[in-house]
Structure formats: structure tokens, C-alpha cells
Design an enzyme around this catalytic site. Structure first.
Site, mmCIF file in Angstrom:
data_model
loop_
_atom_site.group_PDB
_atom_site.id
_atom_site.type_symbol
_atom_site.label_atom_id
_atom_site.label_comp_id
_atom_site.label_asym_id
_atom_site.label_seq_id
_atom_site.Cartn_x
_atom_site.Cartn_y
_atom_site.Cartn_z
ATOM 1 N N ASP A 199 0.787 -1.232 0.020
ATOM 2 C CA ASP A 199 -0.013 0.112 0.215
ATOM 3 C C ASP A 199 0.801 1.238 -0.039
ATOM 4 O OD1 ASP A 199 -2.897 0.925 0.683
ATOM 5 O OD2 ASP A 199 -1.756 2.208 1.758
ATOM 6 N N ILE A 202 0.090 8.997 1.976
ATOM 7 C CA ILE A 202 0.822 9.952 2.535
ATOM 8 C C ILE A 202 0.327 10.414 3.907
ATOM 9 C CG2 ILE A 202 1.312 12.409 2.040
ATOM 10 C CD1 ILE A 202 0.311 12.050 -0.788
ATOM 11 N N HIS A 203 1.401 10.592 4.858
ATOM 12 C CA HIS A 203 1.251 10.621 6.043
ATOM 13 C C HIS A 203 2.150 12.061 6.788
ATOM 14 C CE1 HIS A 203 -1.162 7.178 6.643
ATOM 15 N NE2 HIS A 203 -0.211 6.362 6.120
ATOM 16 N N ARG A 204 1.694 12.372 7.918
ATOM 17 C CA ARG A 204 2.336 13.599 8.446
ATOM 18 C C ARG A 204 3.497 12.858 9.218
ATOM 19 N NH1 ARG A 204 -1.550 16.153 12.618
ATOM 20 N NH2 ARG A 204 -0.467 15.362 14.540
ATOM 21 N N GLU A 266 -2.202 1.207 -4.381
ATOM 22 C CA GLU A 266 -2.624 2.380 -5.072
ATOM 23 C C GLU A 266 -1.573 2.649 -6.152
ATOM 24 O OE1 GLU A 266 -5.067 2.438 -1.618
ATOM 25 O OE2 GLU A 266 -2.877 2.047 -1.996
ATOM 26 N N GLU A 322 -3.158 21.626 9.187
ATOM 27 C CA GLU A 322 -3.867 20.551 8.417
ATOM 28 C C GLU A 322 -5.031 21.189 7.775
ATOM 29 O OE1 GLU A 322 -3.016 17.669 8.257
ATOM 30 O OE2 GLU A 322 -2.081 16.936 10.196
#
Length: 527
Positions: A199, A202-204, A266, A322
Site C-alpha cells: 500500500d 501520505i502521512h504527517r 494504489e 492541517e
């Protein structure tokens, strides 16, 4: 003039002669032209923008990556939910970063729906349909030999005592109260330790030390599920963070269930968009794979049973801005990524994003549109004409549905479509439904429909206390007694469609169709 803005006026369009952007050997053709079909990586995407006026600017004025860089782009082109004044504008490359000799930073690549359409070979109105089709015709990624992987042209091993990711990569902060520097455009790629299915998302990611990063997962994310499986077995989860990639990958990475269930890679959506598989390469230090033509790849492991306070280095109590437009609180205990290596292309381009910007809308919103189109079309073919995940909701919270009623039996089906939209994308909070004669991409037209085709007592549907998204600051029991847990919301349908039996009374004024170019030869209705 505001001294903070004075040097903005020294910006220039990206240069054709003596440009710092790709040359012939980096995917630009000998005649200087390139189109969307030729985009294979970030540099070819930038070459495409370089030949389209108003899509890319550069500056050689040195910029501080700590708050100043994002502060500049807030004015130039951030748009979205960013504090006003802002606007939709060009992407921007900073060629000189204070403290980082030779480094460049790109921001705003996707901060325009028109620019996204240009890079994907579509139109702004058809992007949701394009993405929906890509999901249906996915092309899995492939693995290439290291000799073909430009992301490994330069290697920095964390085992070297001089290694310090803080000095190596110019990760910016968005504001002066951020918890620290963040990687905001890293494609995090990992595999299920039990099934091997992969997988990307996108993350912080906050820089915490010379070889440590923290990572924040919204509950339910697939890579977090992989992490929990690995942690239950007492093992680290190998991952890569690829930065500076083909924009098709950045858009495709933002799909969520049920459109892309657990086990759906994805990267295969990006493969379908480009009609060729995304190329991966085996890492040098961990059993994982990075994107072979990325500008930068960070190799590492998420450590089991290790947590860190997100703002341990600054004690601000804040994380970063955010997508809803607010700065989130820092988290008390986040998983830790132990960095093993950083590899990159020669003269790499760091890519970043302002959290509450149109760039987030493009990444999150266009996959949201595709997911809603897919689900509603299966249930009622031909009725939902289009979807727009509106800027004001950050691409997640608000969707405009354009629905066509053709017969008395269609009355009520528009609300069924809204319910299906909530099912297609669980983080959706509000749905506005409009008729086929309303331009769903024109907020003035949507509000006109709400003003003239909506009565609050009969046109509103409330669905209280449903799980939505934890970053909505109003989604708390303190805000509403109907909310039992933070992150839940009252989801609302605003039905701004004319009841079918009254449609004859709601025709818009009809104007004569004329050829405007007879009078204004240079007139462009799309400008």
C-alpha cells in the site's frame, strides 16, 4: 510595502534558457516540447509546466525553510483553506535554501485543478471520471534493476557517524509554532507482513532526530494496519518514503476504502493513468521497495512498541497546519521510524505542501470524486452527472453532487445518491445536491441554488453522530451534545434541487446563443 513580501516581486517564470529544470537527457524532447503522455517522473512534469505560461515560477533569493518558505507560498499560490489573503497560483521552486547548499524545494505542484488536469492529460471537469476509470483498469507496479533506479544515484547510510537527516534534507516547517520540520509529500510504501500485499499513502512525518522520524496515522489507514500486525509479532515494519515523484502517483495514493480496500496497491492507479507500470527498486538497507525515479527515498523501519511525543523538540503543543485550515495539536505518543538510509538523484528536488491548501484538495478531493462517481453510477446509472469535492472542505468534508431528475420516480433518488456518497467516502461531512443546470464548480452558482431552490425545514437531512474525521475541530462533544466521541459529526444533506413536479417553474432566463469570438477574437471562456 510589507518587507516580508518585497522580494516576491522578483519572482520570474521558470526559465527555458539556462533553466535549473530538466534538459534533453532528463525527459525534455529536442524541440523543447512535452505533453502529459511523456510525463514519467517529477522532472518531466516540471518540464511540461515550464512550457505552459503561468504554471511555474522560480526564485534564486535565499529562503529559510523554517516558516518563511511556506509563508511566501501562502501568498503566491496556496489557495484552499489557507488564511486569507491567498490565491490559486503557479507552482514554485526555491533554488537556494538557507543552510542547505545545492538543495531546491518545490511547493504547490498540485495546488491548481487546472494544473493537475494539464499534467494528467485531462480537463478540470473530467478528473473524477479519469481517476474512476484508472481504478477500473489498474496496472500493477514492477521492480527494476538498481542500475535503472535514478533514486539511488547518491547514497547516505545512517550507520555513518556523520549522518544527520536534519542537515541532509531541507524539510520545511509551515509555521513558527510547528512541532518541527515535516515531510509532507512523502509516498509511504510498505507491505502487509502476513500477506505481502502493498500500500502507498501520505502521512504527517516529523523529523525528531538525526535518524528518527515520527509518523501520524488517522485511524483506519492501511499502513497502520500493517504496522500493528508487525508490532503484534514484535517486529519492525520496513518502509520507504519516496519524495518528488510523478504527480499521478501523488493523486493515486490518496484513494481510500471502499474504493481501494486493504490489499489494493494504489500505485496501480498511477500505472493506469500513465498506461505503464510504476517502477520500484529494492532498498539497500531494508526489505522494502522505493519508487525508482523518485527524487529522494528514505529507507527505514517503524519500530515496534516505541512511541515519541510529536513536539518533544519544540514543546509548542502544536503539530502543523492541517487541511481544514487549523493547526492540529501535537500527539503525545506516535510511532517512530528509524531511518536506515537516504538515497537520492543528483541535485535532488525536495517537494513539500502547505497542509491547508488547494494542493491537499487536489490530492484528497479528486479521488473522493472518483469514489462517489463509481458507487452512485453502479446504483443508478446516468443520474449523477458530476461531483466536486469542494475546496472549502479540503477535498474531504464537502461534496457537491450534480444530479439529473428525468421522471417523477427520480424524486428522492438524489438523496439516495447523497447517502451513497457518504458510504463511498466515510470522511465526508456535508453533501450539497444541485440540478443539472447548476455549475457545481462555481460556488456562486451553488449558493444561488441554495438560495432559490432550498428551504431549510424541508430540504435538509441530518444524520447525527456518525464517524467522520478527527481533524475537524467542531467534531467534539463540547461543540454538540449529539456527538458522543471526538471525530464523530452530524452529517448533513443540503438538497438544493427543484422538486420534480415544480421543475417547469424554475427555468433560468434564456439568452441568445452567439459566437463571442466574432466580437472578441482572443476571448477564452476557460480563462
Amino acid at each position: 510595502m510589507n518587507p516580508k513580501l518585497s522580494w516576491l516581486f522578483r519572482l520570474r517564470p521558470a526559465r527555458r534558457q539556462g533553466s535549473t529544470l530538466p534538459s534533453r537527457e532528463n525527459n525534455m524532447f529536442s524541440d523543447g516540447t512535452i505533453d502529459a503522455d511523456d510525463v514519467i517522473d517529477l522532472r518531466s512534469a516540471l518540464a511540461l509546466l515550464e512550457q505552459n505560461p503561468g504554471q511555474l515560477v522560480t526564485t534564486d533569493v535565499p529562503v529559510d525553510p523554517l516558516a518563511e518558505l511556506s509563508g511566501v507560498y501562502r501568498y503566491v499560490g496556496a489557495s484552499g483553506t489557507v488564511k486569507r489573503p491567498t490565491r490559486v497560483g503557479p507552482a514554485m521552486i526555491f533554488n537556494k535554501i538557507k543552510g542547505y547548499e545545492g538543495s531546491r524545494v518545490l511547493i504547490g505542484l498540485l495546488a491548481s485543478r487546472k494544473r493537475v488536469a494539464l499534467m494528467l492529460g485531462s480537463t478540470p471537469e473530467r478528473l473524477g471520471f479519469l481517476l474512476n476509470d484508472a481504478v477500473q483498469h489498474a496496472i500493477p507496479p514492477i521492480v527494476v534493476d538498481r542500475e535503472k533506479a535514478v533514486c539511488q544515484e547518491v547514497v547516505h547510510l545512517a550507520s555513518n557517524p556523520d549522518f544527520d537527516i536534519r542537515k541532509l534534507l531541507p524539510a520545511p516547517t509551515n509555521t513558527e509554532e510547528d512541532a518541527g520540520p515535516y515531510f509532507t509529500m512523502g509516498m509511504v510504501y510498505a507491505s502487509d507482513p502476513e500477506t505481502g500485499e502493498s500500500d502507498v499513502t501520505i502521512h504527517r512525518i516529523c523529523v525528531q532526530g538525526r535518524d528518527e522520524l515520527s509518523i501520524y496515522f488517522v485511524p483506519g489507514r492501511h499502513i497502520d494496519a500493517f504496522r500493528m500486525k508487525a508490532e503484534a509479532a514484535g517486529k519492525p515494519l520496513p518502509i520507504t518514503i519516496s519524495i518528488g515523484v510523478d504527480p499521478a502517483i501523488e493523486i493515486g495514493a490518496c484513494f481510500e476504502p471502499p474504493t481501494t480496500p486493504l490489499g489494493f496497491d494504489e500505485l496501480s492507479i498511477a500505472g493506469a493513468l500513465r498506461k505503464r507500470p510504476v517502477e520500484l527498486v529494492d532498498c539497500l538497507t531494508v526489505p522494502a521497495r522505493g519508487i525508482a525515479n523518485a527524487e529522494i527515498v528514505i529507507e527505514g523501519e517503524i519500530l515496534p512498541n516505541v512511541r515519541v511525543r510529536e513536539d518533544q523538540n519544540t514543546n509548542t503543543g502544536k503539530a502543523m497546519p492541517e487541511f481544514p485550515g487549523y493547526t492540529g495539536d501535537s500527539k503525545a505518543a506516535l510511532p517512530v521510524i528509524k531511518v536506515k538510509a537516504v538515497t537520492h538523484r543528483r541535485d535532488p528536488i525536495m517537494q513539500t505542501v502547505i497542509g491547508p491548501s488547494e494542493e491537499h484538495v487536489s490530492m484528497a478531493g479528486i479521488p473522493t470524486e472518483a469514489s462517489i462517481l463509481s458507487m452512485v453510477e453502479r446504483a443508478m446509472p446516468g443520474k449523477l452527472l458530476n461531483v466536486y469535492a469542494h475546496t472549502s472542505g479540503g477535498g474531504k468534508y464537502l461534496a457537491i453532487l450534480q444530479f439529473k431528475k428525468s421522471a417523477p420516480a427520480d424524486e428522492g433518488r438524489q438523496r439516495q445518491a447523497a447517502l451513497l456518497a457518504f458510504s463511498a467516502f466515510s470522511e465526508l461531512k456535508h453533501v450539497i445536491i444541485v440540478d443539472e443546470d447548476v455549475d457545481l464548480f462555481d460556488t456562486n452558482d451553488v449558493l444561488w441554488a441554495m438560495t432559490t431552490r432550498y428551504q431549510g425545514d424541508v430540504s435538509t437531512v441530518f444524520i447525527p453522530n456518525v464517524r467522520c474525521h478527527p481533524l475537524d475541530p467542531s467534531a467534539t462533544p463540547e461543540f454538540s451534545p449529539s456527538i458522543t466521541q471526538a471525530g464523530n459529526s452530524c452529517k448533513v444533506i443540503f438538497d438544493c434541487t427543484v422538486p420534480f413536479h415544480l421543475k417547469d417553474h424554475f427555468h433560468r432566463s434564456k439568452f441568445k446563443e452567439v459566437d463571442v469570438k466574432r466580437f472578441l477574437p482572443d476571448f477564452d471562456p476557460a480563462s
